[in-house]
Design a protein around this motif. Structure first.
Motif, PDB file in Angstrom:
ATOM      1  N   LYS A 171      35.795  79.361 -63.361  1.00  0.00           N
ATOM      2  CA  LYS A 171      36.409  79.793 -62.104  1.00  0.00           C
ATOM      3  C   LYS A 171      35.807  81.130 -61.651  1.00  0.00           C
ATOM      4  O   LYS A 171      35.494  81.310 -60.479  1.00  0.00           O
ATOM      5  CB  LYS A 171      37.924  79.908 -62.271  1.00  0.00           C
ATOM      6  CG  LYS A 171      38.671  80.202 -61.012  1.00  0.00           C
ATOM      7  CD  LYS A 171      38.638  79.015 -60.069  1.00  0.00           C
ATOM      8  CE  LYS A 171      39.606  79.230 -58.928  1.00  0.00           C
ATOM      9  NZ  LYS A 171      39.654  78.096 -58.037  1.00  0.00           N
ATOM     10  N   VAL A 185      46.997  67.371 -55.341  1.00  0.00           N
ATOM     11  CA  VAL A 185      45.899  66.414 -55.422  1.00  0.00           C
ATOM     12  C   VAL A 185      46.407  65.089 -54.854  1.00  0.00           C
ATOM     13  O   VAL A 185      47.403  64.552 -55.346  1.00  0.00           O
ATOM     14  CB  VAL A 185      45.410  66.219 -56.874  1.00  0.00           C
ATOM     15  CG1 VAL A 185      44.273  65.216 -56.931  1.00  0.00           C
ATOM     16  CG2 VAL A 185      44.989  67.547 -57.489  1.00  0.00           C
ATOM     17  N   ARG A 196      50.900  68.690 -58.516  1.00  0.00           N
ATOM     18  CA  ARG A 196      49.698  69.437 -58.139  1.00  0.00           C
ATOM     19  C   ARG A 196      49.264  68.968 -56.762  1.00  0.00           C
ATOM     20  O   ARG A 196      49.563  67.847 -56.359  1.00  0.00           O
ATOM     21  CB  ARG A 196      48.556  69.189 -59.148  1.00  0.00           C
ATOM     22  CG  ARG A 196      48.850  69.641 -60.565  1.00  0.00           C
ATOM     23  CD  ARG A 196      49.029  71.124 -60.708  1.00  0.00           C
ATOM     24  NE  ARG A 196      47.897  71.874 -60.190  1.00  0.00           N
ATOM     25  CZ  ARG A 196      47.967  73.096 -59.697  1.00  0.00           C
ATOM     26  NH1 ARG A 196      49.108  73.740 -59.664  1.00  0.00           N
ATOM     27  NH2 ARG A 196      46.898  73.696 -59.244  1.00  0.00           N
ATOM     28  N   VAL A 254      38.143  68.997 -59.336  1.00  0.00           N
ATOM     29  CA  VAL A 254      39.264  68.669 -58.460  1.00  0.00           C
ATOM     30  C   VAL A 254      40.409  69.660 -58.621  1.00  0.00           C
ATOM     31  O   VAL A 254      40.907  70.218 -57.641  1.00  0.00           O
ATOM     32  CB  VAL A 254      39.760  67.228 -58.725  1.00  0.00           C
ATOM     33  CG1 VAL A 254      41.027  66.913 -57.957  1.00  0.00           C
ATOM     34  CG2 VAL A 254      38.666  66.224 -58.380  1.00  0.00           C
ATOM     35  N   ASP A 255      40.836  69.905 -59.868  1.00  0.00           N
ATOM     36  CA  ASP A 255      41.987  70.784 -60.095  1.00  0.00           C
ATOM     37  C   ASP A 255      41.961  71.243 -61.557  1.00  0.00           C
ATOM     38  O   ASP A 255      42.030  70.420 -62.469  1.00  0.00           O
ATOM     39  CB  ASP A 255      43.283  70.021 -59.807  1.00  0.00           C
ATOM     40  CG  ASP A 255      44.503  70.920 -59.852  1.00  0.00           C
ATOM     41  OD1 ASP A 255      44.947  71.360 -58.779  1.00  0.00           O
ATOM     42  OD2 ASP A 255      45.019  71.173 -60.964  1.00  0.00           O
ATOM     43  N   CYS A 286      48.036  65.189 -62.835  1.00  0.00           N
ATOM     44  CA  CYS A 286      48.103  65.841 -61.522  1.00  0.00           C
ATOM     45  C   CYS A 286      49.518  65.916 -60.968  1.00  0.00           C
ATOM     46  O   CYS A 286      49.698  66.271 -59.792  1.00  0.00           O
ATOM     47  CB  CYS A 286      47.203  65.101 -60.534  1.00  0.00           C
ATOM     48  SG  CYS A 286      45.458  65.247 -60.931  1.00  0.00           S
ATOM     49  N   ALA A 316      45.184  70.415 -63.673  1.00  0.00           N
ATOM     50  CA  ALA A 316      45.174  69.003 -64.069  1.00  0.00           C
ATOM     51  C   ALA A 316      44.132  68.769 -65.162  1.00  0.00           C
ATOM     52  O   ALA A 316      44.358  67.991 -66.098  1.00  0.00           O
ATOM     53  CB  ALA A 316      44.896  68.119 -62.864  1.00  0.00           C
ATOM     54  N   TYR A 317      42.997  69.454 -65.050  1.00  0.00           N
ATOM     55  CA  TYR A 317      41.959  69.359 -66.080  1.00  0.00           C
ATOM     56  C   TYR A 317      42.511  69.776 -67.443  1.00  0.00           C
ATOM     57  O   TYR A 317      42.324  69.085 -68.437  1.00  0.00           O
ATOM     58  CB  TYR A 317      40.764  70.237 -65.690  1.00  0.00           C
ATOM     59  CG  TYR A 317      39.766  70.447 -66.798  1.00  0.00           C
ATOM     60  CD1 TYR A 317      38.764  69.518 -67.034  1.00  0.00           C
ATOM     61  CD2 TYR A 317      39.832  71.578 -67.624  1.00  0.00           C
ATOM     62  CE1 TYR A 317      37.845  69.704 -68.053  1.00  0.00           C
ATOM     63  CE2 TYR A 317      38.919  71.763 -68.645  1.00  0.00           C
ATOM     64  CZ  TYR A 317      37.934  70.830 -68.852  1.00  0.00           C
ATOM     65  OH  TYR A 317      37.035  71.005 -69.875  1.00  0.00           O
TER      66      TYR A 317
END
Length: 161
Positions: free
Chosen positions: A138, A66, A64, A106-107, A61, A110-111
């Protein structure tokens, strides 16, 4: 006779009194827990370390939007899920998959970062396949939001198409 019982971080402390002589004393009850062991890819075992998981998520992350609190909550949820499964040992692959499931919500960037390290993509095609899967997720999210809230929500959605 138990005149006083107090909750402590590790269990209970009880003030007792002997019925025959009247002497007062304290007994302590602790909750026995067995550590959750992680089976690594090389079949070695080590205790589950939530700080290690948090560190990996922080790297994924980096730069990012987060928050640290979000990552701590995510790690707590993962640890809670694992401990509530009542298993003594869990593979690092299971932890990785559970982390990916939670991180995807979450993101997505990052995933993908976490997945690229965790899944160790052998070639560009497997990496591109994962990216297409994220894109499809998405797009499905956007379609669902459109159906729920109408065209006005498009201004509020951060798309990567």
């Amino acid at each position: 006779m138990i005149p006083d019982r107090r909750m402590m971080a590790i269990g209970f402390a009880e003030r007792r009194e002997c019925l025959s002589c009247g002497t007062r004393f304290t007994t302590y009850e602790t909750i026995e827990t067995t550590p959750l062991m992680v089976i690594k890819r090389d079949q070695s075992r080590q205790p589950f370390d939530k700080e290690k998981l948090l560190s990996g998520l922080m790297r994924a992350c980096e730069k990012r939007p987060v928050s640290y609190e979000t990552l701590e909550r995510l790690v707590d949820q993962i640890e809670h899920t694992l401990k509530n499964s009542f298993v003594k040992e869990v593979s690092s692959q299971e932890i990785g998959e559970l982390t990916l499931q939670k991180l995807k919500d979450v993101d997505l960037v990052a995933y993908v970062r976490f997945a690229s390290v965790y899944r160790d993509f052998g070639d560009l095609d497997s990496f591109m396949s994962e990216l297409k899967s994220c894109r499809k997720s998405k797009l499905q999210y956007i379609l669902n939001e459109w159906q729920l809230h109408g065209p006005d929500m498009v201004n509020n959605v951060e798309c990567f198409i």
